[in-house]
Each structure stands twice: as structure tokens, then as C-alpha cells.
Design a protein around this motif. Structure first.
Motif, PDB file in Angstrom:
ATOM      1  N   ALA A  73       0.774  -1.179  -0.077  1.00 14.30           N
ATOM      2  CA  ALA A  73      -0.255   0.157   0.106  1.00 14.30           C
ATOM      3  C   ALA A  73       0.909   1.156  -0.077  1.00 14.30           C
ATOM      4  O   ALA A  73       1.855   1.156   0.433  1.00 14.30           O
ATOM      5  CB  ALA A  73      -0.983   0.163   1.282  1.00 14.30           C
ATOM      6  N   ARG A  74       0.369   2.252  -0.567  1.00 11.47           N
ATOM      7  CA  ARG A  74       0.974   3.614  -0.356  1.00 11.47           C
ATOM      8  C   ARG A  74       0.257   4.364   0.933  1.00 11.47           C
ATOM      9  O   ARG A  74      -0.911   4.743   0.492  1.00 11.47           O
ATOM     10  CB  ARG A  74       0.808   4.510  -1.800  1.00 11.47           C
ATOM     11  N   SER A  75       0.812   4.478   2.000  1.00 12.28           N
ATOM     12  CA  SER A  75       0.109   4.934   3.021  1.00 12.28           C
ATOM     13  C   SER A  75       0.329   6.306   3.306  1.00 12.28           C
ATOM     14  O   SER A  75       1.391   6.800   3.760  1.00 12.28           O
ATOM     15  CB  SER A  75       0.616   4.066   4.474  1.00 12.28           C
ATOM     16  N   GLY A 127      13.367  -2.827  -2.771  1.00  9.84           N
ATOM     17  CA  GLY A 127      12.441  -3.340  -3.831  1.00  9.84           C
ATOM     18  C   GLY A 127      11.678  -2.585  -4.483  1.00  9.84           C
ATOM     19  O   GLY A 127      10.709  -1.986  -4.299  1.00  9.84           O
ATOM     20  N   THR A 128      12.165  -2.381  -5.648  1.00 10.40           N
ATOM     21  CA  THR A 128      11.501  -1.398  -6.756  1.00 10.40           C
ATOM     22  C   THR A 128      11.976  -1.604  -8.120  1.00 10.40           C
ATOM     23  O   THR A 128      13.234  -1.782  -8.315  1.00 10.40           O
ATOM     24  CB  THR A 128      11.778   0.070  -6.297  1.00 10.40           C
ATOM     25  N   ILE A 129      11.067  -1.716  -9.111  1.00  8.57           N
ATOM     26  CA  ILE A 129      11.484  -1.391 -10.465  1.00  8.57           C
ATOM     27  C   ILE A 129      12.344  -0.416 -10.900  1.00  8.57           C
ATOM     28  O   ILE A 129      13.002  -0.368 -11.691  1.00  8.57           O
ATOM     29  CB  ILE A 129      10.302  -1.850 -11.661  1.00  8.57           C
ATOM     30  N   ASP A 130      12.329   0.734 -10.020  1.00  8.62           N
ATOM     31  CA  ASP A 130      12.934   2.058 -10.744  1.00  8.62           C
ATOM     32  C   ASP A 130      14.574   2.130 -10.500  1.00  8.62           C
ATOM     33  O   ASP A 130      15.036   2.902 -11.188  1.00  8.62           O
ATOM     34  CB  ASP A 130      12.324   3.281  -9.890  1.00  8.62           C
ATOM     35  N   ASN A 131      15.016   1.311  -9.692  1.00  7.28           N
ATOM     36  CA  ASN A 131      16.565   1.144  -9.381  1.00  7.28           C
ATOM     37  C   ASN A 131      17.096   2.510  -8.935  1.00  7.28           C
ATOM     38  O   ASN A 131      18.216   2.828  -9.558  1.00  7.28           O
ATOM     39  CB  ASN A 131      17.026   0.728 -10.651  1.00  7.28           C
ATOM     40  N   VAL A 171       8.131   4.376 -20.764  1.00  6.34           N
ATOM     41  CA  VAL A 171       8.399   3.314 -19.606  1.00  6.34           C
ATOM     42  C   VAL A 171       8.257   4.145 -18.272  1.00  6.34           C
ATOM     43  O   VAL A 171       8.472   5.217 -18.217  1.00  6.34           O
ATOM     44  CB  VAL A 171       9.782   2.524 -19.972  1.00  6.34           C
ATOM     45  N   MET A 172       8.135   3.160 -17.246  1.00  3.57           N
ATOM     46  CA  MET A 172       8.194   3.951 -15.992  1.00  3.57           C
ATOM     47  C   MET A 172       9.259   4.085 -15.450  1.00  3.57           C
ATOM     48  O   MET A 172      10.657   3.944 -16.087  1.00  3.57           O
ATOM     49  CB  MET A 172       7.544   2.526 -14.957  1.00  3.57           C
ATOM     50  N   GLY A 173       9.437   4.399 -14.205  1.00  4.03           N
ATOM     51  CA  GLY A 173      10.733   4.891 -13.447  1.00  4.03           C
ATOM     52  C   GLY A 173      10.513   6.015 -12.741  1.00  4.03           C
ATOM     53  O   GLY A 173      11.640   6.651 -12.216  1.00  4.03           O
ATOM     54  N   ARG A 174       9.411   6.592 -12.719  1.00  2.00           N
ATOM     55  CA  ARG A 174       8.913   7.811 -11.995  1.00  2.00           C
ATOM     56  C   ARG A 174      10.189   8.941 -12.556  1.00  2.00           C
ATOM     57  O   ARG A 174      10.033   9.426 -13.525  1.00  2.00           O
ATOM     58  CB  ARG A 174       9.130   7.695 -10.390  1.00  2.00           C
ATOM     59  N   ASP A 175      10.911   9.594 -11.514  1.00  2.00           N
ATOM     60  CA  ASP A 175      11.713  10.667 -12.177  1.00  2.00           C
ATOM     61  C   ASP A 175      13.204  10.062 -12.433  1.00  2.00           C
ATOM     62  O   ASP A 175      14.348  10.881 -12.311  1.00  2.00           O
ATOM     63  CB  ASP A 175      11.739  11.685 -10.953  1.00  2.00           C
ATOM     64  N   ALA A 224      11.401   7.910 -21.037  1.00  2.00           N
ATOM     65  CA  ALA A 224      11.033   7.729 -19.591  1.00  2.00           C
ATOM     66  C   ALA A 224       9.806   8.392 -19.040  1.00  2.00           C
ATOM     67  O   ALA A 224       9.709   9.696 -19.655  1.00  2.00           O
ATOM     68  CB  ALA A 224      12.148   8.207 -18.654  1.00  2.00           C
ATOM     69  N   GLU A 225       9.011   8.153 -18.194  1.00  2.48           N
ATOM     70  CA  GLU A 225       7.659   8.775 -17.814  1.00  2.48           C
ATOM     71  C   GLU A 225       8.179  10.213 -17.271  1.00  2.48           C
ATOM     72  O   GLU A 225       7.302  11.062 -17.347  1.00  2.48           O
ATOM     73  CB  GLU A 225       6.750   7.864 -17.069  1.00  2.48           C
ATOM     74  N   GLY A 226       9.302  10.074 -16.542  1.00  7.95           N
ATOM     75  CA  GLY A 226       9.579  11.426 -15.976  1.00  7.95           C
ATOM     76  C   GLY A 226      10.295  12.398 -16.821  1.00  7.95           C
ATOM     77  O   GLY A 226      11.025  13.410 -16.215  1.00  7.95           O
ATOM     78  N   GLY A 254       2.817   1.144 -19.039  1.00  8.60           N
ATOM     79  CA  GLY A 254       2.309   0.918 -17.866  1.00  8.60           C
ATOM     80  C   GLY A 254       2.423  -0.186 -16.852  1.00  8.60           C
ATOM     81  O   GLY A 254       3.707  -0.671 -16.741  1.00  8.60           O
ATOM     82  N   HIS A 255       1.628  -0.653 -16.145  1.00  9.01           N
ATOM     83  CA  HIS A 255       1.793  -1.639 -15.071  1.00  9.01           C
ATOM     84  C   HIS A 255       2.261  -2.877 -15.509  1.00  9.01           C
ATOM     85  O   HIS A 255       2.684  -3.642 -14.446  1.00  9.01           O
ATOM     86  CB  HIS A 255       0.640  -1.451 -14.060  1.00  9.01           C
ATOM     87  N   VAL A 256       2.248  -3.190 -16.557  1.00  7.39           N
ATOM     88  CA  VAL A 256       2.676  -4.556 -17.167  1.00  7.39           C
ATOM     89  C   VAL A 256       4.191  -4.822 -16.478  1.00  7.39           C
ATOM     90  O   VAL A 256       4.541  -5.758 -16.350  1.00  7.39           O
ATOM     91  CB  VAL A 256       2.554  -4.752 -18.650  1.00  7.39           C
ATOM     92  N   GLN A 257       4.827  -3.481 -16.602  1.00  6.60           N
ATOM     93  CA  GLN A 257       6.264  -3.403 -16.011  1.00  6.60           C
ATOM     94  C   GLN A 257       6.572  -3.931 -14.636  1.00  6.60           C
ATOM     95  O   GLN A 257       7.597  -4.323 -14.081  1.00  6.60           O
ATOM     96  CB  GLN A 257       6.901  -2.187 -16.265  1.00  6.60           C
ATOM     97  N   ARG A 258       5.414  -3.992 -13.859  1.00  2.47           N
ATOM     98  CA  ARG A 258       5.520  -4.396 -12.454  1.00  2.47           C
ATOM     99  C   ARG A 258       5.109  -5.706 -11.996  1.00  2.47           C
ATOM    100  O   ARG A 258       5.440  -6.155 -10.821  1.00  2.47           O
ATOM    101  CB  ARG A 258       4.798  -3.409 -11.701  1.00  2.47           C
ATOM    102  N   GLY A 259       4.930  -6.438 -13.394  1.00  3.62           N
ATOM    103  CA  GLY A 259       4.224  -7.959 -12.995  1.00  3.62           C
ATOM    104  C   GLY A 259       5.106  -9.007 -13.134  1.00  3.62           C
ATOM    105  O   GLY A 259       6.315  -8.333 -13.886  1.00  3.62           O
TER     106      GLY A 259
HETATM  107  O1  F6P Z   1       7.896   3.363  -8.220  1.00  5.23           O
HETATM  108  C1  F6P Z   1       7.498   2.034  -8.891  1.00  5.23           C
HETATM  109  C2  F6P Z   1       6.413   2.818 -10.028  1.00  5.23           C
HETATM  110  O2  F6P Z   1       6.128   1.676 -10.793  1.00  5.23           O
HETATM  111  C3  F6P Z   1       7.052   4.052 -10.748  1.00  5.23           C
HETATM  112  O3  F6P Z   1       7.896   3.683 -11.920  1.00  5.23           O
HETATM  113  C4  F6P Z   1       5.778   4.679 -11.243  1.00  5.23           C
HETATM  114  O4  F6P Z   1       6.085   5.979 -11.515  1.00  5.23           O
HETATM  115  C5  F6P Z   1       4.827   4.501  -9.893  1.00  5.23           C
HETATM  116  O5  F6P Z   1       5.437   3.525  -9.229  1.00  5.23           O
HETATM  117  C6  F6P Z   1       3.432   4.241 -10.245  1.00  5.23           C
HETATM  118  O6  F6P Z   1       2.682   4.467  -9.002  1.00  5.23           O
HETATM  119  P1  F6P Z   1       1.198   3.647  -8.909  1.00  5.23           P
HETATM  120  O7  F6P Z   1       1.169   1.932  -9.135  1.00  5.23           O
HETATM  121  O8  F6P Z   1       0.916   3.780  -7.425  1.00  5.23           O
HETATM  122  O9  F6P Z   1       0.531   4.033  -9.887  1.00  5.23           O
END
Ligand code: F6P
Length: 325
Positions: A73-75, A127-131, A171-175, A224-226, A254-259
Motif C-alpha cells: 500500500a502507499r500509506s 524492492g522497486t523496479i525504478d532502480n 516506460v516507468m521509472g518515476r523521475d 522515460a515517464e519523468g 504502464g503496469h505490465v512492467q511491475r508484474g
Molecule cells: O515506483 C514504482 C512505480 O511503478 C513507478 O515507476 C511509477 O511512477 C509508480 O510506481 C506508479 O505508481 P502507482 O502504481 O501507484 O500508480
């Protein structure tokens, strides 16, 4: 080794390999004859007192599974002093004398504050895909995410080639640009647009022109998304307004990258770090993140892991440019 009760949680965005870490943490605790508790839904569960007792068999069959059996969760409430106080009261009432948190920078920030404000011994595992954490060469989940992106872009390349199209793939990676840089090289992208660089639209257009001159039949631009240039749709518009004849498509992965099932590298590193976190805690370490730097275990203070910038290998960007000719 006086500690007896250890708790483990996953928090923030999930990443492939979190389950492999949980398995390693739980089994190492059992190996050293410690009680181990899983906290459900990250810091939310910590504040609500949602703990479950685990044993070696609780983690059977999860090494190969994506996601996290402990949920995440993001709390927002845990970001407050009040929230962290609630969590500390729960931990103390359950006599937990060590907490292992698995997640990214937000998760590690929370762990640091919990330790600072309430003296709870904590160890973080990246533990994060962002490295994007300092103190480890590869965060758990990054390698799998890059492999997922590689497979997706390879498929996009097939159709791009058939239609002589240009694809802009976000692709993802936040900033942070780690996923973009790695997957741009592994898929032979024409250009890689990173948050860490000031790429101009003119540079992109020059590359597109060069590609056309060199008779390239398909082009992939990984963004990159950021990134600082704008959304892939804005970038697409700029390209089309200069070259109306180019057939441009946008794909947001998108979220396919997280699974997905974690890669071999993520499973092995997750196992190493899970064992090291428990052993570190039992040997009195706290307020640190455990990581692998040049294949060696390193414990980095949480504050440094979060605030120091994880270095991006810009040489890879130069290499990509040379090879995209
Ligand atoms: O930190 C992992 C990450 O997948 C980022 O790459 C992305 O910006 C963010 O989380 C997306 O978050 P959420 O799943 O809460 O939309």
C-alpha cells in the motif's frame, strides 16, 4: 543475537522479486530460531496491527511469483507523526524487536523515521523496479522489469517494421531513467529520452531525419515517464508537425512492467539480500539498507540510500546513439 521477534513488510509499488525476499527473510529467521511475523498491506497494516505469524512453509512456492503475498500500500497516514506513533505502539505491544521493510525510497524514508522517533531497529531491502536507490547496483525487480520492457518492445518492433512506423514507447521509472536507458539499449532504440538529460525536440528530429536517410524501416523512441520533453503524445505531435508523412504511434507500457515472474538475477539477489537483512539485524545493524555493490554486500545508512543520487551509466546513452545509426 538477543532478538527474538522479527516482522517483515512490503510497501509502496510492488516489484517482481518481493516474494523471493519475503521467502528469504522468513526462512532465515526460522533457521536462526526467531519468530517471524508478516505485516499485511505495508505501513497500513503496521498501524492497524495486522500481523500474521509465519513459518518456513508459509513461503512455499512463492520464489517464482510476482507481486507480494504480504500485499502492499502507499500509506498517507504513516507520513504523519501520529501514524508512526500508532505503528510503534503496535510493534512494541507485540514485542517485535526488529523490522525489515522491503520497498523503494518512500518505504525506506518511513523506516528511517520510525527508527529515529521510536528507536525501533529497522533494516531496508531495496524492492522497486525504478532502480533509483543509492547503495545497490540493482534494486530487486529492476532486472525483471527491464526484461519485460525488452519483450514488449521486441514485439512492437515487429509491427513497426511491417508498417515502416515510428513508435514512441513510454516506460516507468518515476523521475529516474534507469529502465528507459537499459531497455533503450537492449532494444536498439533510435533515441532514449531521460529525465536526467535535456534532450530537445530538434535532437529527436535530427535522429529521425538521419534514420530516414539511412533507410531505417522502423524506429523506436523510448521515453522515460519523468522526461523533461513532455508526454509521448506531445512528442508525437511535434514529430508529425515537422514530418507529416511519418506514421507515428504511441505505446504506454504502464503496469505490465511491475508484474511477472522474477528473473534469475532478481531471485538470486533477493535471496542474498533477504539473508543479509536478517543477519544484519541479529548482529545489531539498524537504520541501514542492505545492497549489493560490485557483487559485495554493503549496508548503507537509510538517509544516504534515499538522498544520494543513484548513478546512471551515461556511457550507455552514448553507446545507444552510436549503434542507432
Ligand atoms: O515506483 C514504482 C512505480 O511503478 C513507478 O515507476 C511509477 O511512477 C509508480 O510506481 C506508479 O505508481 P502507482 O502504481 O501507484 O500508480
Amino acid at each position: 543475537m538477543s532478538k527474538k521477534n522479527i516482522a517483515v513488510l512490503t510497501s509502496g509499488g510492488d516489484s517482481p522479486g518481493m516474494n523471493a525476499i519475503i521467502r528469504a527473510v522468513v526462512r532465515t529467521c526460522v533457521f536462526y530460531d526467531k519468530n517471524v511475523f508478516g505485516v499485511i498491506r505495508g505501513y497500513d497494516g503496521l498501524m492497524e496491527g495486522d500481523f500474521m505469524s509465519m513459518n518456513a512453509r508459509s513461503v512455499k512456492g512463492i520464489l517464482s511469483q510476482g507481486g507480494t503475498i504480504l500485499k502492499s500500500a502507499r500509506s498517507d497516514f504513516f507520513r504523519t507523526i501520529e501514524g508512526r506513533k500508532k505503528a510503534a505502539i503496535n510493534l512494541k505491544s507485540k514485542k517485535i524487536d526488529g523490522l525489515i521493510v522491503i520497498g523503494g525510497d518512500g518505504t525506506l524514508t518511513g523506516a528511517h523515521l520510525l527508527n529515529e522517533e521510536h528507536g525501533i531497529p529497522v533494516i531496508g531491502i531495496p524492492g522497486t523496479i525504478d532502480n533509483d536507490l543509492f547503495g545497490t547496483d540493482s534494486t530487486i525487480g529492476f532486472d525483471t522489469a527491464c526484461n519485460t520492457v525488452k519483450s514488449c518492445i521486441d514485439k512492437i518492433r515487429d509491427t513497426a517494421n511491417s508498417h515502416n512506423r515510428l513508435f514512441i514507447v513510454e516506460v516507468m521509472g518515476r523521475d529516474a531513467g534507469f529502465i528507459a536507458l537499459n531497455s533503450g539499449v537492449s532494444t536498439g532504440a533510435l533515441e532514449i529520452v531521460l529525465p536526467e538529460m535535456n534532450t530537445s525536440i530538434d535532437e529527436l528530429l535530427e535522429s529521425v531525419e538521419r534514420g530516414a536517410k539511412n533507410k531505417k524501416t522502423s524506429n523506436i523512441i523510448v521515453v522515460a515517464e519523468g522526461n523533461r520533453l513532455g508526454s509521448p503524445f506531445e512528442i508525437s505531435k511535434s514529430i508529425i508537425s515537422r514530418y507529416p508523412k511519418i506514421d507515428v504511434k504511441v505505446t504506454i507500457l504502464g503496469h505490465v512492467q511491475r508484474g511477472g515472474s522474477p528473473s534469475s538475477l532478481d531471485r538470486v539477489n533477493a535471496s542474498i539480500l533477504g539473508v543479509a537483512a536478517v543477519e544484519g539485524l541479529l548482529n545489531g545493524k539498524s537504520d541501514v539498507m542492505v545492497g549489493l555493490v560490485n557483487n559485495h554486500l554493503e549496508y548503507t545508512f537509510l538517509q544516504q540510500a534515499i538522498f544520494n543520487k543513484a548513478p546512471l551509466n551515461m556511457e550507455l546513452h552514448r553507446i545507444a546513439k552510436i549503434l542507432s545509426i
